[in-house]
Design an enzyme around this catalytic site. Structure first.
Site, mmCIF file in Angstrom:
data_model
loop_
_atom_site.group_PDB
_atom_site.id
_atom_site.type_symbol
_atom_site.label_atom_id
_atom_site.label_comp_id
_atom_site.label_asym_id
_atom_site.label_seq_id
_atom_site.Cartn_x
_atom_site.Cartn_y
_atom_site.Cartn_z
ATOM 1 N N ASP A 19 18.476 -33.463 -30.101
ATOM 2 C CA ASP A 19 18.101 -33.295 -28.690
ATOM 3 C C ASP A 19 17.482 -31.928 -28.423
ATOM 4 O OD1 ASP A 19 17.856 -34.119 -26.074
ATOM 5 O OD2 ASP A 19 19.916 -33.627 -25.523
ATOM 6 N N GLY A 20 16.615 -31.878 -27.424
ATOM 7 C CA GLY A 20 16.071 -30.595 -26.957
ATOM 8 C C GLY A 20 14.588 -30.389 -27.247
ATOM 9 N N ASN A 21 13.913 -31.418 -27.716
ATOM 10 C CA ASN A 21 12.486 -31.286 -28.039
ATOM 11 C C ASN A 21 11.638 -30.941 -26.811
ATOM 12 O OD1 ASN A 21 13.321 -32.184 -30.494
ATOM 13 N ND2 ASN A 21 12.298 -34.175 -30.410
ATOM 14 N N GLY A 22 11.907 -31.636 -25.722
ATOM 15 C CA GLY A 22 11.120 -31.436 -24.509
ATOM 16 C C GLY A 22 11.285 -30.020 -23.971
ATOM 17 N N ARG A 23 12.538 -29.558 -23.922
ATOM 18 C CA ARG A 23 12.800 -28.208 -23.416
ATOM 19 C C ARG A 23 12.193 -27.154 -24.330
ATOM 20 N NH1 ARG A 23 18.925 -29.061 -23.130
ATOM 21 N NH2 ARG A 23 18.308 -31.062 -24.023
ATOM 22 N N ARG A 32 5.837 -31.970 -23.482
ATOM 23 C CA ARG A 32 7.025 -32.474 -24.169
ATOM 24 C C ARG A 32 6.726 -33.029 -25.564
ATOM 25 N NH1 ARG A 32 11.538 -33.451 -21.690
ATOM 26 N NH2 ARG A 32 11.894 -35.216 -23.073
ATOM 27 N N HIS A 36 8.400 -33.024 -29.761
ATOM 28 C CA HIS A 36 8.731 -34.098 -30.710
ATOM 29 C C HIS A 36 8.030 -33.831 -32.049
ATOM 30 C CE1 HIS A 36 10.639 -36.047 -27.436
ATOM 31 N NE2 HIS A 36 9.542 -36.462 -26.840
ATOM 32 N N THR A 65 18.022 -46.901 -26.368
ATOM 33 C CA THR A 65 17.642 -48.034 -25.515
ATOM 34 C C THR A 65 17.369 -47.550 -24.087
ATOM 35 O OG1 THR A 65 20.019 -48.464 -25.337
ATOM 36 C CG2 THR A 65 18.783 -49.911 -26.772
ATOM 37 N N LEU A 130 21.424 -40.087 -50.791
ATOM 38 C CA LEU A 130 21.798 -40.081 -49.368
ATOM 39 C C LEU A 130 21.356 -41.371 -48.669
ATOM 40 C CD1 LEU A 130 22.721 -38.162 -46.889
ATOM 41 C CD2 LEU A 130 20.270 -37.884 -46.545
ATOM 42 N N SER A 194 25.792 -39.836 -24.909
ATOM 43 C CA SER A 194 24.566 -40.571 -24.546
ATOM 44 C C SER A 194 24.442 -41.916 -25.274
ATOM 45 C CB SER A 194 23.323 -39.709 -24.779
ATOM 46 O OG SER A 194 23.340 -38.567 -23.953
ATOM 47 N N GLU A 205 34.811 -35.633 -35.598
ATOM 48 C CA GLU A 205 34.873 -34.254 -35.118
ATOM 49 C C GLU A 205 33.526 -33.962 -34.472
ATOM 50 O OE1 GLU A 205 37.466 -32.223 -35.214
ATOM 51 O OE2 GLU A 205 38.645 -33.800 -36.170
HETATM 52 C C1 IPE Z 1 19.712 -39.020 -26.623
HETATM 53 O O1 IPE Z 1 19.055 -37.976 -26.007
HETATM 54 C C2 IPE Z 1 18.758 -39.879 -27.368
HETATM 55 C C3 IPE Z 1 18.076 -39.279 -28.527
HETATM 56 C C4 IPE Z 1 18.250 -38.077 -28.988
HETATM 57 C C5 IPE Z 1 17.154 -40.150 -29.185
HETATM 58 P P1 IPE Z 1 18.569 -38.024 -24.483
HETATM 59 O O2 IPE Z 1 17.857 -36.744 -24.238
HETATM 60 O O3 IPE Z 1 17.816 -39.281 -24.245
HETATM 61 O O4 IPE Z 1 19.946 -38.107 -23.694
HETATM 62 P P2 IPE Z 1 20.296 -37.719 -22.183
HETATM 63 O O5 IPE Z 1 19.343 -38.464 -21.314
HETATM 64 O O6 IPE Z 1 20.112 -36.242 -22.060
HETATM 65 O O7 IPE Z 1 21.708 -38.113 -22.026
HETATM 66 C C1 IPE Z 2 15.217 -35.544 -28.083
HETATM 67 O O1 IPE Z 2 14.614 -34.563 -27.303
HETATM 68 C C2 IPE Z 2 14.243 -36.550 -28.610
HETATM 69 C C3 IPE Z 2 14.328 -37.868 -27.980
HETATM 70 C C4 IPE Z 2 15.174 -38.234 -27.070
HETATM 71 C C5 IPE Z 2 13.358 -38.844 -28.417
HETATM 72 P P1 IPE Z 2 14.335 -34.784 -25.764
HETATM 73 O O2 IPE Z 2 12.996 -35.416 -25.625
HETATM 74 O O3 IPE Z 2 15.444 -35.510 -25.127
HETATM 75 O O4 IPE Z 2 14.262 -33.287 -25.244
HETATM 76 P P2 IPE Z 2 14.948 -32.706 -23.929
HETATM 77 O O5 IPE Z 2 16.391 -33.074 -23.974
HETATM 78 O O6 IPE Z 2 14.241 -33.323 -22.770
HETATM 79 O O7 IPE Z 2 14.721 -31.234 -24.030
HETATM 80 MG MG MG Z 3 17.188 -34.914 -24.300
#
Ligand code: IPE
Ligand code: IPE
Ligand code: MG
Length: 250
Positions: A19-23, A32, A36, A65, A130, A194, A205
């Protein structure tokens, strides 16, 4: 990559919410999708780090989903991107002895993405290294609902004899051939599941890392493994070990 050493046991199965690619992208003045794109190198580095650490199963959340709720452009990018990453990286993964698997639902998922996932599965199916599971169009609640419906059908038709147990449920999950998750990691500072691997993480853990996914690497993975290796997993059991005070006998 060197082989790392840990204080205690290495987790057999690690699951990661990447998580966190967009930010990460927005903080750099980028859109965003650039985040990715930057996540691909992080993923390959983490896979290499998992192999070096002796992890047997790595399961990552690539598209949920619920992610269909994003803008059509981002969804389109993510579909194309998942397909491209698999195509670009499958030979490398194969060389590393990785067995690629897909966990997710077919409905809505682009057929070209399914094709690429199945191609990677086929190419790597004999590998003994793996086991790398990509969760694409995965959601734990639908996984459980699908499993329940299938179990009802199989019970009615006599395919399931006797009552339904933990083991029966396990056999109907998308992760039926994977053990329970030992270590569940989420990057980017968010502290929630999520809808990822609900059944499978009942006794995991959890390690929540502040690092945004594109900046996450094998060293962060090893740090999480080290934290795991120092934890005391009890699975409901208890040990009675009163601390000895200074003045006590013995
Ligand atoms: C969970 O991340 C899904 C993936 C990393 C693929 P999200 O960014 O979609 O989750 P929420 O919306 O913050 O809970
Ligand atoms: C996780 O990063 C990748 C996917 C959910 C596909 P996000 O796209 O959720 O990035 P944030 O959480 O908005 O920073
Ligand atoms: Mg996210």
């Amino acid at each position: 990559m060197r082989k790392p050493k840990f204080t205690g046991t290495v987790p057999q199965h690690i699951a990661i919410v990447m998580d966190g690619n967009g930010r990460w992208a927005n903080a750099r003045g980028l859109t965003r999708v650039e985040g990715h794109r930057a996540g691909e190198a992080a993923l390959m580095d983490v896979i290499e780090g998992a192999i070096a650490a002796g992890v047997k199963y790595l399961t990552v959340f690539a598209f949920s989903t619920e992610n269909w709720k994003r803008s059509p452009d981002e969804v389109k990018f993510l579909m194309n991107y998942n397909r491209e990453v698999l195509r670009r990286r499958r030979d490398q993964l194969n060389e590393w002895g990785v067995r690629v698997r897909w966990a997710g639902r077919r409905p809505k998922l682009w057929p070209s993405v399914i094709d690429e996932l199945l191609t990677a599965e086929k190419l790597t199916k004999k590998n003994k290294g793996l086991v790398f599971t990509m969760c694409v169009n995965y959601g734990a609640r639908t996984e459980l609902v699908d499993a329940i419906n299938q179990m009802i059908e199989d019970k009615d038709s006599g395919k399931i004899k006797g009552s339904i147990t933990d083991k029966t449920v396990q056999k109907y999950l998308l992760t039926r051939d994977l053990p329970d998750v030992d270590l569940f990691i989420r990057t980017s500072g968010e502290q929630r599941i999520s809808n990822f691997l609900l059944w499978q993480s009942a006794y995991s853990e959890f390690v929540f890392s502040e690092v945004l996914w594109p900046d996450f690497g094998h060293k962060d993975l090893w740090q999480a493994i080290e934290a795991f290796s120092k934890r005391n997993r009890r699975f409901g059991k208890a040990e009675d070990k009163p601390k000895k005070s200074k003045g006590s006998a013995k």
